[in-house]
Scaffold this motif. Structure first.
Motif, PDB file in Angstrom:
ATOM      1  N   ARG A  76      73.820  98.319  45.067  1.00  0.00           N
ATOM      2  CA  ARG A  76      74.490  99.435  46.154  1.00  0.00           C
ATOM      3  C   ARG A  76      74.672  98.371  47.455  1.00  0.00           C
ATOM      4  NH1 ARG A  76      70.596 104.346  45.697  1.00  0.00           N
ATOM      5  NH2 ARG A  76      71.316 105.187  43.575  1.00  0.00           N
ATOM      6  N   SER A 109      82.345  96.959  40.050  1.00  0.00           N
ATOM      7  CA  SER A 109      82.686  97.358  41.349  1.00  0.00           C
ATOM      8  C   SER A 109      84.130  97.271  41.810  1.00  0.00           C
ATOM      9  CB  SER A 109      81.520  96.726  42.209  1.00  0.00           C
ATOM     10  OG  SER A 109      80.258  96.896  41.882  1.00  0.00           O
ATOM     11  N   THR A 113      84.816 102.202  42.839  1.00  0.00           N
ATOM     12  CA  THR A 113      83.949 102.005  44.118  1.00  0.00           C
ATOM     13  C   THR A 113      84.177 101.048  44.864  1.00  0.00           C
ATOM     14  OG1 THR A 113      82.405 100.819  42.483  1.00  0.00           O
ATOM     15  CG2 THR A 113      82.340 103.200  42.597  1.00  0.00           C
ATOM     16  N   HIS A 292      73.340 106.252  52.281  1.00  0.00           N
ATOM     17  CA  HIS A 292      74.003 104.870  51.549  1.00  0.00           C
ATOM     18  C   HIS A 292      73.200 104.272  50.473  1.00  0.00           C
ATOM     19  CE1 HIS A 292      77.462 105.520  54.231  1.00  0.00           C
ATOM     20  NE2 HIS A 292      78.219 104.467  53.701  1.00  0.00           N
ATOM     21  N   GLN A 293      71.798 104.744  50.800  1.00  0.00           N
ATOM     22  CA  GLN A 293      71.075 104.073  49.796  1.00  0.00           C
ATOM     23  C   GLN A 293      70.505 104.919  48.840  1.00  0.00           C
ATOM     24  OE1 GLN A 293      67.783 101.382  51.863  1.00  0.00           O
ATOM     25  NE2 GLN A 293      68.572 102.476  53.669  1.00  0.00           N
ATOM     26  N   ASN A 296      75.091 106.553  44.340  1.00  0.00           N
ATOM     27  CA  ASN A 296      75.781 105.437  43.526  1.00  0.00           C
ATOM     28  C   ASN A 296      77.157 105.090  43.845  1.00  0.00           C
ATOM     29  OD1 ASN A 296      74.039 107.159  41.283  1.00  0.00           O
ATOM     30  ND2 ASN A 296      73.924 104.619  41.251  1.00  0.00           N
ATOM     31  N   HIS A 297      77.635 106.120  45.071  1.00  0.00           N
ATOM     32  CA  HIS A 297      78.891 105.629  45.569  1.00  0.00           C
ATOM     33  C   HIS A 297      78.853 106.670  47.074  1.00  0.00           C
ATOM     34  CE1 HIS A 297      83.416 105.540  45.691  1.00  0.00           C
ATOM     35  NE2 HIS A 297      83.254 104.626  46.392  1.00  0.00           N
TER      36      HIS A 297
END
Length: 348
Positions: A76, A109, A113, A292-293, A296-297
């Protein structure tokens, strides 16, 4: 003393390496790495399994280059930022005058995403600027879409070339300018169906309870718990810092859960919100950093109706993914029995 094109500079020297042949990757990566070791600089590879294997095979035995697990490093964006900031701080505390890293985001990625990885590439121009880092971000042009390459040019101040050149990017944008752009956000395919739940102005507790009732589907318990926290934090931010009404909507599929939280405001003023740890007490910074942590998106957009954050837990859709044949409100789907629209207020 710093070496290479970063000599005489302070802070972060950020380059992109765009290559169309494996030989081009090696022509840049191998000298970059060996020169770093020869200069006594901590030198790292954070490439994927295939490209990392190519580089490892091209290096002499016991080269002194250190290998990081690419997939783990780039799970991430915020996880990568957190890990690298700690690594850089520790190395400088141990006396490093320059650190070299070549890395790449995982090929998946580069698809749906990519937007948050594009924001990552912009944000790290500031996130890593406290340390003497020289890094190369590798992109294989054979598999990288044109729109991604355009973002690469806009987020990297320099390009490394196969003849060991270091050219300025004519399309580079200051990171604040790039991050403030309102990027189009294609909907997740499951958003084609009505949400399994919809709440207006819920409290954080009501939001958590509703998501729990929808259920985790096939998600691991830890991932689902993180998602519930992210939804709670996002709703809290909307209530505290946004403009009413705040609306939570949720969709479920066998492999993922998608939530959107919308309000009628303009969203956070800080373009780095969510990507960098908050240090200045700006509203909503910690909640977005946690969010954000925990997913997964995470993506966001502004439109005529206000600001929306979209959170995904589980496996984000792959390029060209088809919509599931059964609507998310069907009782055979995870959370389907919850899906008769639940509302704690009126819709805007």
């Amino acid at each position: 003393m710093r070496t290479g094109p970063a000599a005489g500079r302070s802070g972060y020297f950020h380059e992109a390496l765009c290559y169309a042949l494996d030989e081009e990757l090696l022509a840049v990566a191998v000298p970059f790495l060996l020169d770093g070791v020869a200069a006594g600089e901590p030198t790292f590879v954070a490439l994927g399994e295939r490209t990392g294997g190519l580089v490892r095979s091209a290096l002499p035995t016991d080269s002194g280059v250190q290998f990081l697990t690419g997939a783990g490093v780039y799970a991430r964006p915020t996880a990568a930022i957190r890990m690298y900031r700690k690594l850089l701080a520790d190395l400088v505390a141990d006396g490093a005058e320059q650190i070299r890293i070549i890395g790449e985001v995982p090929p998946p990625s580069l698809g749906p995403t990519w937007d948050w990885w594009a924001r990552y590439e912009a944000a790290i121009n500031r996130a890593y600027d406290d340390w003497p880092l020289w890094s190369m971000c590798a992109y294989d042009t054979r598999i990288t879409p044109a729109e991604v390459l355009a973002d690469v040019a806009a987020t990297h101040p320099h390009f490394a070339t196969a003849d060991r050149g270091h050219l300025p990017s004519p399309d580079f944008l200051p990171p604040e300018t790039f991050l403030r752009r309102n990027r189009p956000v294609p909907p997740d395919p499951i958003q084609a169906y009505p949400p399994v739940l919809e709440l207006t102005d819920p409290t954080a507790a009501q939001a958590r309870s509703a998501v729990h009732r929808a259920g985790p589907g096939q998600l691991p318990a830890e991932d689902f718990d993180d998602f519930v926290i992210a939804v709670s934090e996002t709703v809290t931010n909307g209530l505290r810092h946004g403009s009413p009404p705040v609306r939570l909507r949720l969709w479920t599929a066998p492999d993922r859960i998608v939530a959107t939280v919308s309000d009628t405001g303009q969203g956070p003023e800080d373009p780095y919100a969510g990507l960098l740890p908050p240090t200045d007490g700006k509203p909503g910074g910690l909640g977005l950093w946690i969010t954000h942590q925990s997913c997964n998106h995470v993506t966001h957009y502004r439109d005529a109706e206000g600001f929306t954050l979209r959170l995904t837990a589980g496996q984000p859709p792959m390029p060209g993914a088809a919509v599931h044949s059964e609507p998310p409100g069907d009782d055979s789907r995870p959370g389907g029995s919850v899906g008769q629209q639940v509302s704690s207020g009126t819709r805007p």
